[in-house]
Motif scaffolding. Structure first.
Motif: not given
Length: 551
Positions: A47-52, A54-55, A61, A64, A424
């Motif tokens: 979840a943290v890697s997905i947020v990094i 995208v953001v 999204v 990702t 990413s």
């Protein structure tokens, strides 16, 4: 389409690397310090890697999430497909009682568990690594050690630490063949260079195993066996990889080292035999290989098996070796390769910072050449050899899937994490930042491989990820490209034991689901200690001191 960015944080590669490292740091803290279950820690890190992604990196999204789905699919096929079928073969031997025959046969070679750890975890594990790889030796040898009376945690630790020196040449040298493809360097030259690094580890790993089993006393009393095993393995691995055949390096080394130890114990025995009483944990067949196991150990288990029973007990492993060897024959391999289908992962469109397409977006469905399918064939032949009915074999398969259920979730999640970080650009940011070290990169090069395997659980994946980067960094710093590429693979083998993927496989095999953090804390220092040694070796090989070792 998404184009990777190397320095999304204020245009700074260093700050970008700090952010990119957060999912990995968080994962290891949750496993090691917070004692969190591996699948939960993996989900949080994903979840943290997905947020990094995208953001921070600006990855769409949809792209990702597609990267994560490709990683999860790769985690199941080919990786879990191999492990599931390998454990199934083991479960069938348990179901028929032949695993206990095998245990008694091994104990007749030596009743000292320190010697058994060397032969099974290191030599036999190296043979399984040579043939299948991808976590299979950890799964197989850990349950074999438990059947010999090792406690679950110790069995898992031994299997993980032993699965180091052979890894670079695992699965018939697949990591080195992959490294050759991505770097465009000759496979034989790369194999020769790796064969001048990992044998150094092989000299020390058997000593580490006896230390894990029985501390300093174990080293003091059984060092002759550990040294003989390490020396024979190292010499055979070096000679085979440099002068005979890179794919056969581990096959020759494992068989030679096992034969050497067996020959030694015929004329030499430790002063005191070491045997600890087993402490099975309730929870499944992996914990209690047979219902009356503990009772038999307590009573001495003096049963004498017939020659036919012993032959049938060894048959599954002979069948595995035969199937894998036949499938490596060029004519057979070419025929099987016709069932391979490669395609771009649907909807995933990612290019590197230079605008070139990434090979990571291509998914290969090698239905027949994958070791998992070959292990399935070996399992079917084993079913026939052990005279096991189809219903009992299917029941054993069901037991296997139930036993590995949380490992399956963990491995698929970890590979999803790896693909999100890779596609990413988070992983490349870390690698490029390290590559900027100039001449000092010779020391850091193994760390990059170690990091890649710690994330993906695969030396093959780490070589695919960082191999080309190692060559680019070597050319920029005036270092040997062969040395740096090989150091990526050799350093990577030391990340295998702390990879969440392999921790999950080991925990599931010995019935310690949810205890991956305990195993991690027992192996992390061995991983870091051996990594330091490899960094020093790589650094010295880049200087006149040991440059003569570079082909």
């Amino acid at each position: 389409m998404y184009q990777q960015i190397l320095d999304p944080v204020a245009g700074s590669l260093a700050w970008s690397a700090v952010i990119a490292a957060l999912p990995l740091l968080l994962l290891f803290v949750m496993l090691g310090a917070l004692k969190m279950t591996a699948w939960v820690a993996s989900l949080i890190s994903l979840a943290v890697s997905i947020v990094i992604a995208v953001v921070v990196y600006g990855m769409p999204v949809g792209q990702t999430l597609l990267a994560g789905t490709e990683g999860a699919a790769f985690g199941f096929f080919p990786i879990l497909w191999i492990v599931i079928n390998a454990i199934w073969v083991y479960q069938m031997t348990v179901e028929t009682g032949h695993f206990d025959v095998l245990r008694r046969s091994f104990s007749q070679v030596s009743d000292d568990q320190r010697i058994q750890a060397i032969i099974i975890a290191f030599s036999f594990g190296a043979l399984i690594e040579a043939l299948a790889g991808f976590g299979t030796p950890v799964a197989v040898t850990s349950v074999m050690l438990m059947a010999l009376g090792f406690k679950p945690l110790k069995a898992a630790v031994l299997a993980l630490v032993a699965n180091t020196a052979p890894v670079a040449f695992g699965a018939m040298a697949t990591p080195i063949i992959t490294l050759g493809k991505v770097t465009e360097l000759p496979v034989d030259t790369l194999g020769a260079m790796v064969g001048r690094q990992t044998p150094i580890l092989a000299l020390l790993v058997p000593l580490a195993l006896v230390a894990i089993v029985d501390g300093w006393r174990g080293v003091r009393e059984t060092w002759p066996a550990a040294v003989v095993c390490g020396v024979v393995f190292a010499v055979a691995q070096y000679a085979t990889s440099n002068f005979l055949s890179v794919p056969l390096a581990d096959v020759v080394a494992s068989l030679a080292s096992a034969a050497a130890v067996v020959a030694l114990v015929r004329v030499w025995r430790p002063k005191h035999a070491y045997t600890e009483q087993p402490a099975p944990v309730a929870g499944g067949a992996a914990d209690e290989p047979s219902a009356d196991f503990a009772q038999r150990v307590e009573n001495g288990d003096n049963r004498h098996d017939s020659r036919a029973d012993v032959i049938r007990a060894y048959a599954p492993y002979a069948i595995i070796i035969a199937v894998f060897v036949v499938c490596q024959i060029s004519v057979v391999k070419s025929l099987l390769d016709k069932a391979t289908f490669a395609f771009d992962w649907p909807g995933l469109d990612v290019v590197d910072p230079e605008g070139e397409s990434l090979s990571l977006t291509k998914f290969s469905l090698n239905l027949l050449t994958t070791p998992g399918t070959q292990m399935l064939v070996a399992g079917i032949l084993t079913m026939v050899a052990l005279k096991l009915s189809a219903s009992r074999a299917l029941k054993a398969y069901g037991v296997t899937l139930h036993q590995l259920r949380w490992a399956i979730v963990t491995v698929m999640t970890v590979l999803a994490l790896a693909f999100v970080m890779n596609l990413s650009g988070q992983t490349i940011t870390l690698g490029t930042w390290m590559a900027a070290a100039g001449g000092a990169f010779a020391i850091l090069s193994p760390i990059l491989g170690w990091l890649g395997v710690a994330v993906t659980g695969s030396d093959t994946s780490a070589n695919s990820l960082f191999g080309a980067l190692q060559v680019t960094a070597a050319n920029q710093a005036g270092l040997s490209d062969v040395l740096m590429a090989a150091s990526n693979s050799s350093g990577g083998v030391l990340g295998k034991m702390i990879s969440p993927q392999n921790l999950a496989i080991a925990a599931a095999a010995v019935g310690l689901d949810g205890k991956e953090g305990d195993i991690f804390r027992r192996v992390v220092l061995w991983s870091l200690g051996f990594l330091l040694l490899m960094c020093i070796l790589s650094g010295l090989q880049a200087t006149p001191v040991l440059s003569w070792m570079v082909p």
